[in-house]
Write an enzyme that holds these catalytic residues in place. Sequence first.
Site, PDB file in Angstrom:
ATOM      1  N   GLU A   1       0.222  11.340   2.332  1.00  0.00           N
ATOM      2  CA  GLU A   1      -1.159  11.012   2.415  1.00  0.00           C
ATOM      3  C   GLU A   1      -1.863  11.725   3.332  1.00  0.00           C
ATOM      4  O   GLU A   1      -3.305  12.030   3.243  1.00  0.00           O
ATOM      5  CB  GLU A   1      -1.294   9.573   2.242  1.00  0.00           C
ATOM      6  CG  GLU A   1      -0.878   8.693   0.937  1.00  0.00           C
ATOM      7  CD  GLU A   1       0.549   8.419   0.563  1.00  0.00           C
ATOM      8  OE1 GLU A   1       1.395   8.840   1.495  1.00  0.00           O
ATOM      9  OE2 GLU A   1       0.927   7.884  -0.212  1.00  0.00           O
TER      10      GLU A   1
ATOM     11  N   HIS B   1       1.524  -3.840  -2.945  1.00  0.00           N
ATOM     12  CA  HIS B   1       0.737  -3.212  -4.053  1.00  0.00           C
ATOM     13  C   HIS B   1      -0.294  -3.829  -4.399  1.00  0.00           C
ATOM     14  O   HIS B   1      -0.830  -3.468  -5.733  1.00  0.00           O
ATOM     15  CB  HIS B   1       1.724  -2.565  -4.964  1.00  0.00           C
ATOM     16  CG  HIS B   1       2.541  -1.546  -4.715  1.00  0.00           C
ATOM     17  ND1 HIS B   1       3.609  -1.844  -3.851  1.00  0.00           N
ATOM     18  CD2 HIS B   1       2.619  -0.320  -5.185  1.00  0.00           C
ATOM     19  CE1 HIS B   1       4.334  -0.631  -3.781  1.00  0.00           C
ATOM     20  NE2 HIS B   1       3.898   0.488  -4.643  1.00  0.00           N
TER      21      HIS B   1
END
Lengths: 337, 327
Positions: free
Chosen positions: A70, A139
Amino acid sequence: MSIKSFRMALNEAMRQEMERDPTVIALGEDIAGGMGALGQQDAWGDVLGASKGLLGEFGRNRIFDTPISESAFIGAAAGAAVAGLRPIAQLMFVDFFGVCGDQIVNQMAKFRYMFGGKATTPVVVRTLFGAGTRAASQHSQCLYPIFTHIPGLKVVIPSSPYEAKGLMIQAIRDDDPVIFFEHKAMYDDVGEVPDEPYAIPFGQANLLRAGGSASIVATGRMVKHAMQAAAALEQAGMPCDVIDLRTTSPLDTNTILTSVAKTGRLVIVDEASPRCGLAADISAMVAQEAFGSLRAPIRMVTPPHTPVPFAPVLEDAYVPGPAQIEAAVRALLEPRK
Amino acid sequence: MQMNAQQLMDAYQGMCTIREFEERVHKEFATGQIPGFVHLYAGEEASAVGVCMDLRPEDHIASTHRGHGHAIAKGCDVGAMMKEIFGRQGGLCKGKGGSMHIADIAKGMLGANGIVGGGPPLACGAALAAKVKGTQAVAVAFFGDGAFNQGTTLESMNFAAVYALPVLFVLEDNGYAESTASSWSIGGHNPVRRAEGFGLRGNRVDGHDFFAVYRAAKEALARMRAGGGPEFLHIEFTRYFGHFEGDQMTYRPPGEVKEERNYLDCLKFMRARLVSAGLVQPQVLDRIEAEAAALIEDAVGGARAAPPPDRADLLTDVYKTYPGALA
């Protein structure tokens, strides 16, 4: 106009903007899917399928599957934006922002200011968020307050397929870095979505329902719950204003304050953690700007201050629903004891 | 490697300008004229100038917190840089960035960076933009030996390798990451092999020797422009000043810097080479040195005379302003 899912609305927004503007690119993990696996190109179209088909239409010079790194690709999106492109980068789940926080918080958010107004950073960071899919603690978070806290970023949270398309088109056309929150439990929601491109301006909240009993402010999936609660309250003779904020930065304080001036009662529904969160922020703003209008204390409807649990019974107890919102409004309307 | 007399003089002038700039900022900082943190580049001039000599205006560089040298080598205005460091009106970033964030996007300078390892992903982005637009532009990521252990740098080398992005990764190894010796902190002790592990072509270069840096960079840039993918240079030299101004350098062996300045200084080395080879007359080099000193004298005078920023400017440039619209 036709009925489309939240997923299709996002796909259409990105496709139409990529057709219109050759400087728009997309990059991220699995945004096509199958990269490097011969014969399996565009297998996923991102993890929930919103960018499916874009690779076939725009090719590998516009759609970039990235390694799982990322920091590298979110930072590359920032660098590419400064160098003249309009990248849409996908941070798969917002929970992963910790691994690339610097590139968002210290780099893209600050270029314009640090460089004396000479940098323009038109990057959209798409990201999935929210509880309700049994995805557990890493998540499921709603981290938009963290980004709302950072000057230089714009923060968008669509509440329906229609909003998703219009706000995504605005985000891509916007010259500032935008963090675009897509609630993963809303991807199969359907609604009327115009076929042609349209942009919904940032910083203009949407008054979805009007009524003088109380003001209910919400974002994202909580807007749906607020509308359900408001329908029940109207049946019971307590019609409410329901305000979808659309963007938390910029924040449309005017619409909130106008509504509170009318109703005198405010319930803020926020799926994020309560401490230092969006609900607390709006509470403070209203207390400071409109204390005299308030006929009852401000109520915040949020999850408890705990990580998001996994087991269905626990997660269902965690996420605020229409019942809690209705109860909060009723509590405000009851005569003070 | 062919350099004509003008290029040689330009290179020497660039290095002299950086040295004068840094020596002068060092002195001004000691008098309390300069606010905040300052990290000086003196001793490393051959790297910035050697790498940037063959860059074009459309090429981008991402820099480090020690970024003055890179900015000067990429063509940023020295007077505006000095105003920026003094925090005055007319500064390159309107006094909002300071030493650690000096940038000029129009010159392809993506910014000094207050975050160790912040720059390599940005350079990848600039290279990605060049790829998408189909230009021959390249990008350079300057980073230090501290940043070479940051995930961002390693992720960026991998990303650049996967997409064969034209990024030159330049490890400027001045021996110390803040106070920590690079000889201790770089696992494996072989940066070139680490880069090669990511699929980059890598070279180790003596950073005291401008000609060595220039040759290595020129060859790497040419291969990158021809589509050869990312490359890596490990450039070694000594940092003359502390990590930051005011750093007493208690972690360094006594006499380390003095020794280097006497025997390995990149400016002395270049001057000796130019004169002994009869490439540039000593009087010309004297003149270049005097011009650099005068330029920096002017820059400091301009910075001292400039007013502070207008307080109303506090709130501008946070977002792009759209006529008639909310931020």
